[in-house]
Design an enzyme around this catalytic site. Structure first.
Site, mmCIF file in Angstrom:
data_model
loop_
_atom_site.group_PDB
_atom_site.id
_atom_site.type_symbol
_atom_site.label_atom_id
_atom_site.label_comp_id
_atom_site.label_asym_id
_atom_site.label_seq_id
_atom_site.Cartn_x
_atom_site.Cartn_y
_atom_site.Cartn_z
ATOM 1 N N GLY A 76 -10.232 -47.101 99.033
ATOM 2 C CA GLY A 76 -10.691 -46.645 97.725
ATOM 3 C C GLY A 76 -10.196 -47.511 96.586
ATOM 4 N N LEU A 77 -11.035 -48.386 96.093
ATOM 5 C CA LEU A 77 -10.700 -49.218 94.932
ATOM 6 C C LEU A 77 -11.753 -49.070 93.839
ATOM 7 C CD1 LEU A 77 -8.859 -51.347 93.608
ATOM 8 C CD2 LEU A 77 -10.272 -53.110 94.710
ATOM 9 N N THR A 79 -17.389 -47.157 101.817
ATOM 10 C CA THR A 79 -17.854 -47.164 103.207
ATOM 11 C C THR A 79 -16.889 -46.361 104.073
ATOM 12 O OG1 THR A 79 -18.937 -49.308 102.938
ATOM 13 C CG2 THR A 79 -18.379 -48.646 105.187
ATOM 14 N N GLU A 115 -17.679 -56.320 97.159
ATOM 15 C CA GLU A 115 -16.501 -57.174 97.366
ATOM 16 C C GLU A 115 -16.610 -58.484 96.586
ATOM 17 O OE1 GLU A 115 -15.116 -57.364 101.411
ATOM 18 O OE2 GLU A 115 -15.939 -55.387 101.836
ATOM 19 N N THR A 136 -19.156 -59.699 93.015
ATOM 20 C CA THR A 136 -20.519 -60.103 92.684
ATOM 21 C C THR A 136 -20.622 -61.626 92.635
ATOM 22 O OG1 THR A 136 -20.106 -60.133 90.303
ATOM 23 C CG2 THR A 136 -20.782 -58.015 91.275
#
Length: 398
Positions: free
Chosen positions: A144-145, A178, A377, A379
Site C-alpha cells: 500500500g503506497l 493489486t 510503478e 508513469t
C-alpha cells in the site's frame, strides 16, 4: 581456413532472430521453460474468459502453484525463497506476462514489493512469521503506497500513523492495490513524526478492509482493491525497523520495475507471435498477407524492437546480479520496453484487422493491459524526469 572446414551457421530462428538464447545458461533455460509450461497449462486456456468476466477466480490456487514453482520471491534468499538470479526472475516475469499482465502483477507484488519489503527492511521475527508462507503461496501479500490523491508524489501521502502508548494507530486510504482483497498481509506506508515508515498489517485487523475495485477496462484478470485503514491499531513491532523515509518504498518499486522491464516484452512477444502466425495463414488477394511488403515491414519493425527490448532486459539483469544496477537504469528499461511493447501490440492489431479485437486472440487484451503497465510503478513522465535529472544534474520534479 578452407571453406569446407568452416562451421555451419545455425538456421535462422524467427522466434529468436538474434540468437539471444545463447546468452542463457542451462539453469536459466530450465526456469524459463518451467514457467512457460505452467502458464500454457494453467493460464492460457482460461485467461480470456477471466478477462472478459473481470475476475481471477482461482487466485489463491494459482498462488499456491506459483509458490510450488518457486516463483514467489524467487530472487530472494532464505526463508523458503528460491534464491534465483535476477535474470531467471526476469525470464519468469516475461513468461508470466506473455500469458497475462495480471498474472505477472500477482507475482511482482507478492515477491518484489510485499516480500521484498519484509526481507530487506523487516525484523527477523517479521521475516520468520511471513516470508516462508508467502514464498509457498499460502499467504498472499499486497503493498500500500499509492493513494486516491497521491500517486506520482508519494511524499505527500495522507495516510498517517501515530503512537498511542506502546501501539501504532494507522488512518488513511490506499488505491489501486493489486492483491488487496485476497491478501493475508499488507505492507502499508504511512507518514509518522519520524518520517515515512512501513507497517506490516495482517488482514482481519480491526479497522482494516480492502474493497475490490470493479469496472476496469484493463488488468481485468487481476484483483485490484482499495485499502481502508480506520484507526487500525497495531503493536509496536508491526513497523519495519530497518528503514525510515521514502527510500524504503522507492527501493521496493525499483525492484518491481525491473520485473516489468522483462514482463512487458512477454506481452509484446505474445502479440508478435499472434501477428506472425496470422500473417502466414490469412489470405487476401489470393495469397497470405505476410507476403505483402507492408505487412513484412511491420513484422520486421516489431521483431527489431521486441528483441532489442529483451536484450536490454538481459543486460539490466546481469547488472543486477553483479550488484551494479542503478535505479536510473531501471527507469531506462521500464520507459523503453513498455512504450515499445504497446506499439508492438497496436501494430499487431492492425495485422489482424477486425480479428484483432476478438478475445480469440490475445492482442487486444495485452494492449489494454499495457495501458495500465505504462503508468503504474512510475508513469512515462516520471521515468523521463528521472533520466532527465541523471543526464543534466538538474531536478525538474518541483
Amino acid at each position: 581456413m578452407p571453406a569446407s572446414s568452416k562451421p555451419s551457421l545455425p538456421p535462422f530462428d524467427p522466434t529468436d532472430p538474434l540468437g539471444l538464447d545463447d546468452l542463457l545458461e542451462p539453469e536459466d533455460l530450465a526456469v524459463r521453460d518451467t514457467v512457460r509450461g505452467w502458464a500454457a497449462d494453467r493460464v492460457l486456456p482460461h485467461v480470456a474468459e477471466w478477462y472478459e468476466q473481470g475476475e481471477l477466480p482461482t487466485v489463491r490456487e494459482l498462488a499456491r502453484e506459483l509458490g510450488a514453482l518457486g516463483a514467489l520471491g524467487m530472487s530472494l534468499s532464505g526463508y523458503g525463497c528460491a534464491g534465483a538470479s535476477a535474470v531467471q526472475y526476469g525470464l519468469a516475469c516475461l513468461e508470466l506476462e506473455a500469458a497475462d499482465s495480471g498474472i505477472r502483477s500477482l507475482v511482482s507484488v507478492q515477491g518484489s514489493l510485499a516480500m521484498y519489503a519484509i526481507h530487506r527492511f523487516g525484523s527477523e521475527e517479521q521475516k520468520q512469521t511471513w516470508l516462508p508462507r508467502m514464498a509457498a503461496g499460502e499467504v498472499i501479500g499486497c503493498f500500500g503506497l499509492t493513494e486516491p490523491d497521491h500517486g506520482s508524489d508519494p511524499a505527500s501521502m495522507r495516510t498517517h500513523a501515530k503512537r498511542d502508548g506502546g501501539d501504532w494507530v494507522l488512518c488513511g486510504r490506499k488505491m489501486w492495490i493489486t492483491n488487496g482483497s485476497v491478501a493475508g498481509v499488507a505492507v502499508v506506508w504511512a507518514q509518522t513524526e519520524d518520517g515515512v515508515r512501513g507497517f506490516v498489517v495482517p488482514a482481519g485487523t480491526p479497522g482494516f478492509s480492502a474493497p475490490e475495485i470493479k469496472r476496469k477496462g484493463s488488468l481485468r484478470a487481476s484483483v485490484t482493491s482499495e485499502l481502508v485503514l480506520d484507526d487500525v491499531r497495531l503493536p509496536a513491532d508491526a513497523v519495519l525497523p530497518e528503514v525510515t523515509g521514502l527510500r524504503g518504498p522507492l527501493s521496493c518499486l525499483s525492484h518491481a520495475r525491473y520485473g516489468i522491464v522483462w514482463g512487458a516484452m512477454g506481452a509484446a512477444r505474445s502479440c508478435f507471435e499472434a501477428a506472425l502466425d496470422y500473417a502466414r495463414t490469412r489470405e487476401q488477394f489470393g495469397r497470405p498477407i505476410g507476403g505483402f511488403q507492408l505487412t513484412q515491414a511491420k513484422l520486421a519493425d516489431m521483431a527489431v524492437e521486441l528483441h532489442k527490448g529483451i536484450l536490454l532486459a538481459h543486460h539490466l539483469g546481469r547488472r543486477m546480479d553483479a550488484g551494479r544496477l542503478r535505479p536510473e537504469q531501471v527507469s531506462f528499461g521500464k520507459l523503453n520496453n513498455v512504450r515499445e511493447a504497446i506499439e508492438i501490440c497496436r501494430t499487431a492489431r492492425t495485422i489482424l484487422g477486425a480479428n484483432g479485437i476478438s478475445f480469440e486472440y490475445p492482442v487486444m487484451r495485452h494492449a489494454a493491459n499495457l495501458e495500465s503497465v505504462l503508468t503504474y510503478e512510475g508513469t512515462v513522465e516520471m521515468h523521463q524526469l528521472v533520466l532527465g535529472k541523471a543526464l543534466t544534474g538538474l531536478d525538474a520534479f518541483r
